[in-house]
Design a protein around this motif. Structure first.
Motif, PDB file in Angstrom:
ATOM      1  N   ARG A   1       3.385 -19.474  -8.903  1.00 10.73           N
ATOM      2  CA  ARG A   1       3.780 -19.581  -7.489  1.00 10.73           C
ATOM      3  C   ARG A   1       2.643 -19.150  -6.562  1.00 10.73           C
ATOM      4  O   ARG A   1       2.469 -19.721  -5.470  1.00 10.73           O
ATOM      5  N   VAL A   2       1.885 -18.160  -6.987  1.00  8.71           N
ATOM      6  CA  VAL A   2       0.723 -17.754  -6.194  1.00  8.71           C
ATOM      7  C   VAL A   2      -0.321 -18.879  -6.166  1.00  8.71           C
ATOM      8  O   VAL A   2      -0.885 -19.206  -5.113  1.00  8.71           O
ATOM      9  N   LEU A   3      -0.563 -19.488  -7.326  1.00 13.50           N
ATOM     10  CA  LEU A   3      -1.550 -20.565  -7.392  1.00 13.50           C
ATOM     11  C   LEU A   3      -1.231 -21.697  -6.434  1.00 13.50           C
ATOM     12  O   LEU A   3      -2.126 -22.284  -5.813  1.00 13.50           O
ATOM     13  N   GLU A   4       0.062 -22.032  -6.318  1.00 12.63           N
ATOM     14  CA  GLU A   4       0.479 -23.130  -5.447  1.00 12.63           C
ATOM     15  C   GLU A   4       0.110 -22.882  -3.989  1.00 12.63           C
ATOM     16  O   GLU A   4       0.001 -23.823  -3.207  1.00 12.63           O
ATOM     17  N   ARG A   5      -0.113 -21.628  -3.645  1.00 12.11           N
ATOM     18  CA  ARG A   5      -0.393 -21.278  -2.249  1.00 12.11           C
ATOM     19  C   ARG A   5      -1.863 -20.955  -1.994  1.00 12.11           C
ATOM     20  O   ARG A   5      -2.224 -20.582  -0.877  1.00 12.11           O
TER      21      ARG A   5
ATOM     22  N   ALA B   1      -8.722 -14.464   4.575  1.00 11.77           N
ATOM     23  CA  ALA B   1      -8.115 -13.138   4.435  1.00 11.77           C
ATOM     24  C   ALA B   1      -6.662 -13.161   4.905  1.00 11.77           C
ATOM     25  O   ALA B   1      -5.794 -12.528   4.279  1.00 11.77           O
ATOM     26  N   ASP B   2      -6.366 -13.872   5.960  1.00  8.92           N
ATOM     27  CA  ASP B   2      -4.991 -13.944   6.467  1.00  8.92           C
ATOM     28  C   ASP B   2      -4.080 -14.684   5.482  1.00  8.92           C
ATOM     29  O   ASP B   2      -2.923 -14.305   5.300  1.00  8.92           O
ATOM     30  N   GLU B   3      -4.591 -15.740   4.871  1.00  8.70           N
ATOM     31  CA  GLU B   3      -3.791 -16.480   3.892  1.00  8.70           C
ATOM     32  C   GLU B   3      -3.498 -15.628   2.662  1.00  8.70           C
ATOM     33  O   GLU B   3      -2.380 -15.632   2.130  1.00  8.70           O
ATOM     34  N   ILE B   4      -4.474 -14.866   2.239  1.00 11.63           N
ATOM     35  CA  ILE B   4      -4.257 -13.979   1.098  1.00 11.63           C
ATOM     36  C   ILE B   4      -3.258 -12.885   1.459  1.00 11.63           C
ATOM     37  O   ILE B   4      -2.362 -12.549   0.671  1.00 11.63           O
ATOM     38  N   LYS B   5      -3.380 -12.354   2.659  1.00 10.76           N
ATOM     39  CA  LYS B   5      -2.465 -11.314   3.104  1.00 10.76           C
ATOM     40  C   LYS B   5      -1.020 -11.817   3.116  1.00 10.76           C
ATOM     41  O   LYS B   5      -0.091 -11.095   2.737  1.00 10.76           O
ATOM     42  N   ALA B   6      -0.815 -13.063   3.515  1.00  5.78           N
ATOM     43  CA  ALA B   6       0.536 -13.640   3.554  1.00  5.78           C
ATOM     44  C   ALA B   6       1.107 -13.792   2.145  1.00  5.78           C
ATOM     45  O   ALA B   6       2.300 -13.559   1.911  1.00  5.78           O
ATOM     46  N   ILE B   7       0.265 -14.162   1.181  1.00  2.90           N
ATOM     47  CA  ILE B   7       0.723 -14.288  -0.202  1.00  2.90           C
ATOM     48  C   ILE B   7       1.091 -12.923  -0.770  1.00  2.90           C
ATOM     49  O   ILE B   7       2.143 -12.746  -1.396  1.00  2.90           O
TER      50      ILE B   7
ATOM     51  N   PRO C   1       4.209  -8.185  -3.738  1.00  2.00           N
ATOM     52  CA  PRO C   1       3.616  -6.855  -3.540  1.00  2.00           C
ATOM     53  C   PRO C   1       2.816  -6.376  -4.755  1.00  2.00           C
ATOM     54  O   PRO C   1       3.124  -6.726  -5.891  1.00  2.00           O
ATOM     55  N   GLU C   2       1.781  -5.600  -4.460  1.00  2.00           N
ATOM     56  CA  GLU C   2       0.897  -5.012  -5.462  1.00  2.00           C
ATOM     57  C   GLU C   2       0.000  -6.053  -6.136  1.00  2.00           C
ATOM     58  O   GLU C   2      -0.652  -5.755  -7.140  1.00  2.00           O
ATOM     59  N   THR C   3      -0.035  -7.265  -5.594  1.00  2.00           N
ATOM     60  CA  THR C   3      -0.922  -8.293  -6.132  1.00  2.00           C
ATOM     61  C   THR C   3      -2.287  -8.209  -5.445  1.00  2.00           C
ATOM     62  O   THR C   3      -2.363  -7.976  -4.239  1.00  2.00           O
ATOM     63  N   TYR C   4      -3.351  -8.378  -6.246  1.00  2.00           N
ATOM     64  CA  TYR C   4      -4.705  -8.454  -5.692  1.00  2.00           C
ATOM     65  C   TYR C   4      -5.257  -9.840  -5.977  1.00  2.00           C
ATOM     66  O   TYR C   4      -5.211 -10.313  -7.117  1.00  2.00           O
ATOM     67  N   ILE C   5      -5.777 -10.480  -4.943  1.00  2.00           N
ATOM     68  CA  ILE C   5      -6.390 -11.797  -5.082  1.00  2.00           C
ATOM     69  C   ILE C   5      -7.845 -11.677  -4.645  1.00  2.00           C
ATOM     70  O   ILE C   5      -8.133 -11.350  -3.491  1.00  2.00           O
TER      71      ILE C   5
END
Length: 442
Positions: free
Chosen positions: A415-419, A358-364, A369-373
């Motif tokens: 860029r999101v995928l890379e993280r 959850a913390d890693e997703i929050k950092a991404i 902004p406004e992205t949901y993972i």
């Protein structure tokens, strides 16, 4: 006083979008039945579910102003029955089944828009001479007359493919046919449909092209199309890469799909409910094909509608459940374009060693902004445990994003995928589930 709206199988993700709707401050949303009864199983006891829903509603001390649902079978087919019992707004069960029963739906489509549907025939998979009775040339497609996602759909290129499909259909169709037969028993069906019970299948000629989905609703007899979403596949495979809104199809093709939508939904007598219709545009033939009609919004599209139009397509679900004209805006959202991405792996079964925290997703999300993972796996589970997967891949996560243009949208997704720190312990290169698939491009 606030209106009380009950939503079948309501989960937290969709509740959050409901709270963003126009007029949501005047509505109290209540979950009707545990979402696990629909999300975490493929076996449905319809009488028991209806009884549990009725008991929960009868125990409620306030007014019941609307009952809604946004999921496929069995929720879509239960909804008119529950609404009828409690006197709330809904489409009729007959009009709904003219869409949900795939053979009945094709009969109606043949009456209204015959030049836009493939050749088709119903068949009994338990008949040992089923292939000889079909009469379609290879290749063709087979699926149950009531599907659930893409389960038990097969492309047939040769007799051996049909033999494999029959084996799988006979083994698995009962989880669909038995609950669907209960729904069919609630109506006096026309003769040409009554003999096609829930265990039957439909064979269709192959259609294809650029796939898309028209969302809309009917209120007081008037059909309104609210948006067209592109369904874009990974290169060279049949798995969906993303749903993208608004559609990139030519305006004239979109207008043709709107015309066809009006014709078929009016023809079946559909009223006071939302829908979505899947189409193909064959660019070479410049021809529009209707794939199938769904008697609900697509919840996969909800967030991308909110990003582009300002509120999700749940606006249709809730307003219509309350018996009022939907207050759906257009192009009032924060982004000109949005997509739901499917982060997939195209390999055999594997055990998940690591998934984003959850913390890693929050950092991404802080950087986008406004992205949901929404990860679909967790450490320790096997990919083969994932429900409702296609035949070629496993979806590790759903990612919803908005952007000023398509280039930025795709770049941000990469860029999101890379993280995203997914780690898998590979077992082998073999898929251990049957070769089921949705209707592919030609």
């Amino acid at each position: 006083m606030k209106k009380n709206v009950f939503v079948i199988g309501l989960n937290e993700f969709n509740l959050n979008m409901l709270r963003h709707l126009r007029g949501a401050d005047e509505i109290e949303f209540h979950g009707l039945l545990d979402p696990a009864l629909f999300y975490e199983t493929e076996e449905f006891d319809i009488p028991a579910l209806l009884q549990a829903a009725e008991e929960q509603l009868n125990a409620f001390e306030g007014s019941i102003d609307g009952i809604a649902g946004y999921m496929d079978f069995p929720v879509s087919t239960m909804l008119p029955i529950i609404c009828h019992r409690f006197g709330t707004a809904s489409v009729s069960l007959q009009a709904l089944l003219k869409c949900e029963h795939k053979y009945w739906s094709r009969l109606c489509q043949r009456e209204a828009i015959p030049e836009h549907i493939p050749g088709f025939i119903a068949f009994d998979p338990f008949n040992d001479n089923a292939l000889g009775n079909i009469g379609l040339g290879f290749p063709f497609f087979v699926k149950p007359i009531k599907g659930s996602g893409s389960r038990l759909g097969f492309r047939i290129d040769k007799p051996e493919d049909f033999d494999l499909a029959i084996e799988r259909l006979r083994a698995g169709i009962g989880t669909i046919s038995e609950p669907f037969d209960y729904i069919l028993d609630q109506l006096q069906l026309p003769a040409e449909v009554a003999e096609i019970s829930g265990h039957y299948c439909i064979a269709e000629e192959i259609i294809g092209g650029r796939q898309c989905t028209m969302e809309g609703y009917v209120y007081d007899g008037k059909v309104t199309c609210t948006g067209l979403v592109d369904s874009i596949r990974y290169p060279q495979v049949l798995s969906f890469f993303r749903y993208q809104y608004p559609s990139r199809l030519p305006e004239r093709i979109q207008k043709e799909m709107e015309r066809l939508t009006d014709r078929i939904m009016t023809h079946v007598g559909y009223n006071n409910s939302s829908f979505n219709i899947e189409y193909f545009w064959d660019e070479q033939l410049d021809k529009v094909w209707l794939l199938e009609v769904n008697t609900r919004i697509s919840q996969s599209h909800s967030d991308i509608f909110e990003k582009v139009d300002g509120v999700s397509n749940q606006q249709l679900t809730i307003d219509l459940a309350l018996g009022r004209h939907p207050n759906m805006p257009s192009r009032e959202g924060k982004f000109p374009i949005a997509g739901k991405f499917f982060h997939r792996v195209f390999s055999g079964d594997a055990r998940v060693k690591r998934a984003p925290t959850a913390d890693e997703i929050k950092a991404i999300v802080k950087d986008f902004p406004e992205t949901y993972i929404l990860p679909q796996v967790e450490p320790g589970m096997w990919l083969s445990q994932l429900p409702e997967q296609d035949s070629y891949s496993y979806a590790l996560a759903y990612i919803y994003m908005g952007a000023p243009d398509e280039e930025t949208l795709l770049g941000n997704y990469e860029r999101v995928l890379e993280r995203l720190p997914f780690e898998l312990e590979k077992v082998d290169d073999t898929f251990h589930r049957p070769a089921e698939e949705s209707q592919p491009p030609a």
